[in-house]
Scaffold this motif. Structure first.
Motif, PDB file in Angstrom:
ATOM      1  N   ASP A  10       0.857  -1.183   0.000  1.00 37.09           N
ATOM      2  CA  ASP A  10       0.000   0.000   0.000  1.00 37.09           C
ATOM      3  C   ASP A  10       0.893   1.232   0.000  1.00 37.09           C
ATOM      4  N   ASP A  11       0.904   1.959  -1.095  1.00 35.60           N
ATOM      5  CA  ASP A  11       1.824   3.071  -1.290  1.00 35.60           C
ATOM      6  C   ASP A  11       1.085   4.400  -1.226  1.00 35.60           C
ATOM      7  N   ARG A  12       0.894   4.869   0.002  1.00 35.47           N
ATOM      8  CA  ARG A  12       0.260   6.182   0.232  1.00 35.47           C
ATOM      9  C   ARG A  12      -1.102   6.296  -0.463  1.00 35.47           C
ATOM     10  N   ILE A  13      -1.915   5.271  -0.307  1.00 38.89           N
ATOM     11  CA  ILE A  13      -3.235   5.259  -0.922  1.00 38.89           C
ATOM     12  C   ILE A  13      -4.143   6.269  -0.220  1.00 38.89           C
ATOM     13  N   THR A  14      -4.642   7.231  -0.970  1.00 39.50           N
ATOM     14  CA  THR A  14      -5.513   8.258  -0.392  1.00 39.50           C
ATOM     15  C   THR A  14      -6.805   7.620   0.124  1.00 39.50           C
ATOM     16  N   GLY A  15      -7.119   7.897   1.377  1.00 37.15           N
ATOM     17  CA  GLY A  15      -8.357   7.389   1.958  1.00 37.15           C
ATOM     18  C   GLY A  15      -8.375   5.878   2.144  1.00 37.15           C
ATOM     19  N   TRP A  16      -7.207   5.266   2.291  1.00 46.12           N
ATOM     20  CA  TRP A  16      -7.175   3.810   2.489  1.00 46.12           C
ATOM     21  C   TRP A  16      -8.028   3.411   3.686  1.00 46.12           C
ATOM     22  N   ARG A  17      -8.792   2.340   3.524  1.00 47.49           N
ATOM     23  CA  ARG A  17      -9.641   1.845   4.609  1.00 47.49           C
ATOM     24  C   ARG A  17      -9.973   0.382   4.344  1.00 47.49           C
ATOM     25  N   THR A  18     -10.054  -0.394   5.398  1.00 51.54           N
ATOM     26  CA  THR A  18     -10.517  -1.768   5.277  1.00 51.54           C
ATOM     27  C   THR A  18     -11.639  -1.982   6.272  1.00 51.54           C
ATOM     28  N   GLN A  19     -12.704  -2.624   5.838  1.00 51.29           N
ATOM     29  CA  GLN A  19     -13.907  -2.738   6.646  1.00 51.29           C
ATOM     30  C   GLN A  19     -13.686  -3.641   7.854  1.00 51.29           C
ATOM     31  N   SER A  20     -14.544  -3.502   8.831  1.00 52.91           N
ATOM     32  CA  SER A  20     -14.489  -4.355  10.012  1.00 52.91           C
ATOM     33  C   SER A  20     -14.969  -5.755   9.635  1.00 52.91           C
ATOM     34  N   GLU A  21     -14.119  -6.750   9.924  1.00 49.46           N
ATOM     35  CA  GLU A  21     -14.473  -8.131   9.607  1.00 49.46           C
ATOM     36  C   GLU A  21     -13.678  -9.078  10.493  1.00 49.46           C
ATOM     37  N   VAL A  22     -14.217 -10.274  10.657  1.00 52.42           N
ATOM     38  CA  VAL A  22     -13.495 -11.330  11.354  1.00 52.42           C
ATOM     39  C   VAL A  22     -12.634 -12.042  10.312  1.00 52.42           C
ATOM     40  N   LEU A  23     -11.333 -12.021  10.521  1.00 54.85           N
ATOM     41  CA  LEU A  23     -10.408 -12.514   9.511  1.00 54.85           C
ATOM     42  C   LEU A  23     -10.474 -14.029   9.352  1.00 54.85           C
ATOM     43  N   ARG A  24     -10.383 -14.468   8.123  1.00 51.71           N
ATOM     44  CA  ARG A  24     -10.318 -15.892   7.817  1.00 51.71           C
ATOM     45  C   ARG A  24      -8.888 -16.309   7.477  1.00 51.71           C
ATOM     46  N   TYR A  25      -7.953 -15.428   7.741  1.00 49.32           N
ATOM     47  CA  TYR A  25      -6.549 -15.674   7.414  1.00 49.32           C
ATOM     48  C   TYR A  25      -5.673 -14.910   8.417  1.00 49.32           C
ATOM     49  N   HIS A  26      -4.383 -15.188   8.410  1.00 44.73           N
ATOM     50  CA  HIS A  26      -3.417 -14.479   9.238  1.00 44.73           C
ATOM     51  C   HIS A  26      -2.793 -13.360   8.401  1.00 44.73           C
ATOM     52  N   VAL A  27      -2.502 -12.230   9.045  1.00 45.11           N
ATOM     53  CA  VAL A  27      -1.936 -11.088   8.335  1.00 45.11           C
ATOM     54  C   VAL A  27      -0.617 -10.674   8.985  1.00 45.11           C
ATOM     55  N   LEU A  28       0.415 -10.540   8.162  1.00 47.34           N
ATOM     56  CA  LEU A  28       1.702  -9.989   8.584  1.00 47.34           C
ATOM     57  C   LEU A  28       1.815  -8.599   7.964  1.00 47.34           C
ATOM     58  N   VAL A  29       2.091  -7.601   8.778  1.00 48.36           N
ATOM     59  CA  VAL A  29       2.143  -6.222   8.299  1.00 48.36           C
ATOM     60  C   VAL A  29       3.489  -5.607   8.669  1.00 48.36           C
ATOM     61  N   LEU A  30       4.121  -4.938   7.719  1.00 51.15           N
ATOM     62  CA  LEU A  30       5.299  -4.130   8.011  1.00 51.15           C
ATOM     63  C   LEU A  30       5.022  -2.707   7.536  1.00 51.15           C
ATOM     64  N   VAL A  31       4.996  -1.756   8.463  1.00 48.99           N
ATOM     65  CA  VAL A  31       4.780  -0.355   8.110  1.00 48.99           C
ATOM     66  C   VAL A  31       6.142   0.248   7.771  1.00 48.99           C
ATOM     67  N   THR A  32       6.276   0.749   6.548  1.00 50.93           N
ATOM     68  CA  THR A  32       7.571   1.257   6.100  1.00 50.93           C
ATOM     69  C   THR A  32       7.656   2.782   6.089  1.00 50.93           C
ATOM     70  N   GLN A  57      -5.718 -15.022  12.528  1.00 55.16           N
ATOM     71  CA  GLN A  57      -7.030 -15.458  12.046  1.00 55.16           C
ATOM     72  C   GLN A  57      -8.053 -15.390  13.179  1.00 55.16           C
ATOM     73  N   SER A  58      -9.287 -15.085  12.848  1.00 53.54           N
ATOM     74  CA  SER A  58     -10.418 -14.961  13.784  1.00 53.54           C
ATOM     75  C   SER A  58     -10.419 -13.647  14.550  1.00 53.54           C
ATOM     76  N   THR A  59      -9.482 -12.743  14.237  1.00 51.85           N
ATOM     77  CA  THR A  59      -9.467 -11.416  14.850  1.00 51.85           C
ATOM     78  C   THR A  59     -10.510 -10.528  14.178  1.00 51.85           C
ATOM     79  N   LEU A  60     -11.206  -9.714  14.985  1.00 57.05           N
ATOM     80  CA  LEU A  60     -12.081  -8.682  14.441  1.00 57.05           C
ATOM     81  C   LEU A  60     -11.203  -7.469  14.143  1.00 57.05           C
ATOM     82  N   ARG A  61     -11.050  -7.153  12.869  1.00 55.66           N
ATOM     83  CA  ARG A  61     -10.096  -6.114  12.466  1.00 55.66           C
ATOM     84  C   ARG A  61     -10.710  -5.133  11.486  1.00 55.66           C
ATOM     85  N   SER A  62     -10.351  -3.869  11.659  1.00 53.09           N
ATOM     86  CA  SER A  62     -10.629  -2.859  10.645  1.00 53.09           C
ATOM     87  C   SER A  62      -9.408  -1.947  10.582  1.00 53.09           C
TER      88      SER A  62
END
Length: 258
Positions: A10-32, A57-62
Protein backbone atom coordinates in the motif's frame (compact mmCIF):
# COMPACT_ATOMS: atom_id res chain seq x y z
CA UNK A 1 2.56 -26.02 5.95
CA UNK A 2 0.76 -22.81 4.92
CA UNK A 3 -0.90 -21.26 1.89
CA UNK A 4 0.25 -17.83 0.70
CA UNK A 5 -2.86 -15.92 -0.36
CA UNK A 6 -1.49 -12.53 -1.35
CA UNK A 7 1.28 -9.98 -0.86
CA UNK A 8 0.37 -6.29 -1.12
CA UNK A 9 2.16 -2.96 -0.96
CA UNK A 10 0.00 0.00 0.00
CA UNK A 11 1.82 3.07 -1.29
CA UNK A 12 0.26 6.18 0.23
CA UNK A 13 -3.24 5.26 -0.92
CA UNK A 14 -5.51 8.26 -0.39
CA UNK A 15 -8.36 7.39 1.96
CA UNK A 16 -7.17 3.81 2.49
CA UNK A 17 -9.64 1.85 4.61
CA UNK A 18 -10.52 -1.77 5.28
CA UNK A 19 -13.91 -2.74 6.65
CA UNK A 20 -14.49 -4.35 10.01
CA UNK A 21 -14.47 -8.13 9.61
CA UNK A 22 -13.50 -11.33 11.35
CA UNK A 23 -10.41 -12.51 9.51
CA UNK A 24 -10.32 -15.89 7.82
CA UNK A 25 -6.55 -15.67 7.41
CA UNK A 26 -3.42 -14.48 9.24
CA UNK A 27 -1.94 -11.09 8.33
CA UNK A 28 1.70 -9.99 8.58
CA UNK A 29 2.14 -6.22 8.30
CA UNK A 30 5.30 -4.13 8.01
CA UNK A 31 4.78 -0.35 8.11
CA UNK A 32 7.57 1.26 6.10
CA UNK A 33 6.55 4.91 6.32
CA UNK A 34 4.02 7.18 8.00
CA UNK A 35 1.32 5.95 10.39
CA UNK A 36 -1.83 3.86 10.03
CA UNK A 37 -4.70 3.05 12.39
CA UNK A 38 -6.08 -0.40 13.05
CA UNK A 39 -8.88 -1.47 15.36
CA UNK A 40 -8.09 -4.94 16.71
CA UNK A 41 -10.90 -6.59 18.69
CA UNK A 42 -12.28 -3.12 19.58
CA UNK A 43 -8.84 -1.79 20.64
CA UNK A 44 -7.32 1.07 18.61
CA UNK A 45 -3.72 0.56 17.50
CA UNK A 46 -1.53 3.17 15.80
CA UNK A 47 1.29 1.55 13.82
CA UNK A 48 4.18 3.58 12.42
CA UNK A 49 7.36 3.13 10.41
CA UNK A 50 9.38 0.19 11.75
CA UNK A 51 6.42 -1.60 13.33
CA UNK A 52 5.65 -5.23 12.55
CA UNK A 53 2.09 -6.39 13.22
CA UNK A 54 0.82 -9.93 13.40
CA UNK A 55 -2.98 -10.08 13.17
CA UNK A 56 -4.15 -13.68 13.68
CA UNK A 57 -7.03 -15.46 12.05
CA UNK A 58 -10.42 -14.96 13.78
CA UNK A 59 -9.47 -11.42 14.85
CA UNK A 60 -12.08 -8.68 14.44
CA UNK A 61 -10.10 -6.11 12.47
CA UNK A 62 -10.63 -2.86 10.64
CA UNK A 63 -8.16 -0.30 9.34
CA UNK A 64 -8.20 3.37 8.45
CA UNK A 65 -6.00 6.21 7.30
CA UNK A 66 -5.08 8.79 9.92
CA UNK A 67 -6.29 12.21 8.66
CA UNK A 68 -3.43 14.18 7.17
CA UNK A 69 -0.92 11.30 7.40
CA UNK A 70 -0.16 8.99 4.48
CA UNK A 71 1.50 5.63 4.94
CA UNK A 72 3.28 2.80 3.19
CA UNK A 73 3.07 -0.81 4.29
CA UNK A 74 3.47 -4.39 3.14
CA UNK A 75 0.83 -6.97 4.03
CA UNK A 76 1.18 -10.72 3.65
CA UNK A 77 -1.91 -12.93 3.96
CA UNK A 78 -1.51 -16.62 4.79
CA UNK A 79 -3.58 -19.54 6.05
CA UNK A 80 -2.16 -22.48 8.01
CA UNK A 81 -2.93 -25.95 6.78
CA UNK A 82 -5.04 -27.97 9.27
CA UNK A 83 -3.14 -30.29 11.57
CA UNK A 84 0.26 -28.78 10.74
CA UNK A 85 2.39 -27.38 13.57
CA UNK A 86 5.17 -25.13 12.31
CA UNK A 87 6.66 -24.76 15.80
CA UNK A 88 6.42 -20.98 15.38
CA UNK A 89 4.96 -19.69 18.67
CA UNK A 90 3.50 -16.42 17.39
CA UNK A 91 1.54 -18.22 14.65
CA UNK A 92 -0.11 -20.65 17.07
CA UNK A 93 -0.80 -18.46 20.11
CA UNK A 94 -3.60 -16.61 18.33
CA UNK A 95 -2.69 -13.24 19.87
CA UNK A 96 -2.22 -9.87 18.18
CA UNK A 97 1.40 -8.69 18.21
CA UNK A 98 2.82 -5.25 17.60
CA UNK A 99 6.61 -5.28 17.63
CA UNK A 100 9.25 -2.70 16.71
CA UNK A 101 11.89 -4.38 14.61
CA UNK A 102 15.48 -3.65 15.57
CA UNK A 103 16.70 -4.38 12.03
CA UNK A 104 14.02 -2.57 10.06
CA UNK A 105 15.92 -2.09 6.78
CA UNK A 106 16.76 -5.79 6.60
CA UNK A 107 13.12 -6.83 7.00
CA UNK A 108 11.94 -4.11 4.62
CA UNK A 109 14.15 -5.65 1.95
CA UNK A 110 12.75 -9.13 2.66
CA UNK A 111 9.15 -7.93 2.34
CA UNK A 112 10.01 -5.97 -0.81
CA UNK A 113 11.67 -9.00 -2.41
CA UNK A 114 8.63 -11.15 -1.66
CA UNK A 115 6.27 -8.53 -3.09
CA UNK A 116 8.33 -8.07 -6.26
CA UNK A 117 8.52 -11.81 -6.87
CA UNK A 118 4.77 -12.18 -6.34
CA UNK A 119 3.96 -9.23 -8.60
CA UNK A 120 6.21 -10.23 -11.50
CA UNK A 121 4.83 -13.77 -11.65
CA UNK A 122 7.82 -15.23 -13.45
CA UNK A 123 8.53 -18.96 -13.76
CA UNK A 124 8.59 -20.81 -10.43
CA UNK A 125 7.22 -17.71 -8.67
CA UNK A 126 4.89 -19.79 -6.48
CA UNK A 127 7.72 -21.98 -5.23
CA UNK A 128 10.04 -19.03 -4.65
CA UNK A 129 7.36 -16.97 -2.86
CA UNK A 130 6.53 -19.88 -0.55
CA UNK A 131 10.22 -20.24 0.29
CA UNK A 132 10.61 -16.48 0.88
CA UNK A 133 7.53 -16.40 3.12
CA UNK A 134 8.80 -19.35 5.14
CA UNK A 135 12.16 -17.63 5.58
CA UNK A 136 10.47 -14.37 6.57
CA UNK A 137 8.30 -16.09 9.19
CA UNK A 138 11.34 -17.81 10.66
CA UNK A 139 13.29 -14.55 10.83
CA UNK A 140 10.36 -12.77 12.50
CA UNK A 141 10.01 -15.60 15.03
CA UNK A 142 13.71 -15.30 15.84
CA UNK A 143 13.38 -11.53 16.18
CA UNK A 144 10.49 -11.91 18.62
CA UNK A 145 12.54 -14.27 20.80
CA UNK A 146 15.52 -11.93 21.13
CA UNK A 147 16.29 -10.86 24.70
CA UNK A 148 15.71 -7.20 25.40
CA UNK A 149 18.74 -5.09 24.55
CA UNK A 150 20.00 -2.79 27.31
CA UNK A 151 19.67 0.97 26.70
CA UNK A 152 23.47 1.36 26.70
CA UNK A 153 23.96 -1.29 24.02
CA UNK A 154 21.16 0.17 21.94
CA UNK A 155 22.74 3.64 22.22
CA UNK A 156 26.13 2.43 20.97
CA UNK A 157 24.58 0.33 18.20
CA UNK A 158 22.47 3.27 17.03
CA UNK A 159 25.59 5.45 16.92
CA UNK A 160 27.26 2.97 14.60
CA UNK A 161 24.13 2.61 12.50
CA UNK A 162 23.78 6.37 12.09
CA UNK A 163 27.41 6.64 11.03
CA UNK A 164 26.87 3.94 8.39
CA UNK A 165 23.71 5.67 7.15
CA UNK A 166 25.69 8.88 6.68
CA UNK A 167 28.86 7.30 5.22
CA UNK A 168 27.66 4.20 3.35
CA UNK A 169 29.32 5.38 0.13
CA UNK A 170 32.70 5.75 1.82
CA UNK A 171 35.30 3.10 2.67
CA UNK A 172 34.49 2.08 6.26
CA UNK A 173 36.78 0.06 8.50
CA UNK A 174 35.65 -1.77 11.62
CA UNK A 175 38.47 0.00 13.50
CA UNK A 176 36.78 3.31 12.68
CA UNK A 177 33.48 2.11 14.07
CA UNK A 178 35.15 0.85 17.24
CA UNK A 179 36.81 4.20 17.82
CA UNK A 180 33.46 5.89 17.29
CA UNK A 181 32.03 4.22 20.42
CA UNK A 182 35.37 3.71 22.19
CA UNK A 183 35.18 -0.06 21.99
CA UNK A 184 37.25 -2.79 20.31
CA UNK A 185 36.47 -3.78 16.70
CA UNK A 186 35.39 -7.28 17.78
CA UNK A 187 33.07 -5.91 20.47
CA UNK A 188 31.61 -3.38 18.03
CA UNK A 189 30.86 -6.06 15.45
CA UNK A 190 29.31 -8.40 18.03
CA UNK A 191 27.24 -5.57 19.54
CA UNK A 192 25.87 -4.43 16.19
CA UNK A 193 25.00 -7.99 15.24
CA UNK A 194 23.25 -8.57 18.58
CA UNK A 195 21.06 -5.50 18.13
CA UNK A 196 20.45 -5.51 14.38
CA UNK A 197 20.93 -9.14 13.40
CA UNK A 198 23.79 -8.59 10.96
CA UNK A 199 27.35 -7.32 10.94
CA UNK A 200 28.17 -3.65 10.23
CA UNK A 201 29.81 -4.67 6.94
CA UNK A 202 26.74 -6.58 5.80
CA UNK A 203 24.52 -3.65 6.76
CA UNK A 204 26.79 -1.29 4.81
CA UNK A 205 26.42 -3.41 1.68
CA UNK A 206 22.67 -3.61 2.29
CA UNK A 207 22.43 0.20 2.30
CA UNK A 208 24.43 0.36 -0.90
CA UNK A 209 22.24 -2.21 -2.61
CA UNK A 210 19.06 -0.39 -1.59
CA UNK A 211 20.46 2.80 -3.11
CA UNK A 212 21.60 0.86 -6.19
CA UNK A 213 18.02 -0.38 -6.72
CA UNK A 214 16.68 3.14 -6.44
CA UNK A 215 19.24 4.54 -8.89
CA UNK A 216 18.69 1.74 -11.40
CA UNK A 217 14.98 2.49 -11.50
CA UNK A 218 14.95 6.25 -11.11
CA UNK A 219 18.15 7.66 -12.62
CA UNK A 220 19.98 7.72 -15.95
CA UNK A 221 23.24 6.51 -14.41
CA UNK A 222 24.88 3.48 -15.98
CA UNK A 223 25.63 0.41 -13.91
CA UNK A 224 29.33 1.28 -13.92
CA UNK A 225 28.58 4.82 -12.72
CA UNK A 226 26.34 3.50 -9.93
CA UNK A 227 29.03 1.04 -8.84
CA UNK A 228 31.62 3.82 -8.62
CA UNK A 229 29.17 6.19 -6.89
CA UNK A 230 28.51 3.58 -4.20
CA UNK A 231 32.18 2.93 -3.51
CA UNK A 232 32.75 -0.16 -5.65
CA UNK A 233 35.83 0.69 -7.68
CA UNK A 234 35.70 -2.74 -9.31
CA UNK A 235 32.43 -3.19 -11.22
CA UNK A 236 32.66 -6.97 -10.96
CA UNK A 237 32.54 -6.67 -7.14
CA UNK A 238 29.38 -4.60 -7.45
CA UNK A 239 27.80 -7.18 -9.78
CA UNK A 240 28.61 -10.03 -7.38
CA UNK A 241 27.25 -8.15 -4.37
CA UNK A 242 24.10 -7.10 -6.23
CA UNK A 243 23.32 -10.65 -7.34
CA UNK A 244 24.02 -11.99 -3.87
CA UNK A 245 21.78 -9.39 -2.19
CA UNK A 246 18.96 -8.97 -4.71
CA UNK A 247 19.00 -12.42 -6.30
CA UNK A 248 19.46 -11.20 -9.86
CA UNK A 249 21.80 -9.07 -11.96
CA UNK A 250 21.27 -5.28 -12.31
CA UNK A 251 20.05 -5.75 -15.91
CA UNK A 252 17.56 -8.42 -14.81
CA UNK A 253 16.35 -6.13 -12.01
CA UNK A 254 15.47 -3.25 -14.33
CA UNK A 255 14.12 -5.36 -17.20
CA UNK A 256 10.49 -5.73 -15.89
CA UNK A 257 10.24 -1.99 -15.28
CA UNK A 258 11.40 -0.76 -18.65
Amino acid sequence: MFDLLSVNFDDRITGWRTQSEVLRYHVLVLVTDGKVKYTINSQEVIAERGDFLYIPQSTLRSGDTIPGISHQKYTVLITLKPGINLNIPFLHQGEFIRFRLSNFNYFQHKFMKLFEEMREGRSYASLICTSLTQELIGLLARELEKPEVTPAKMHYAQQVKQYLLEHYRDPVEIDQLGKLIHRSPNYTTALFKEVFGQSPVRYLHHLRMQEACRLLLHSDMTVAEIALYLGYYDSSSFFRMFRKSIGMSPSEFIRPSR
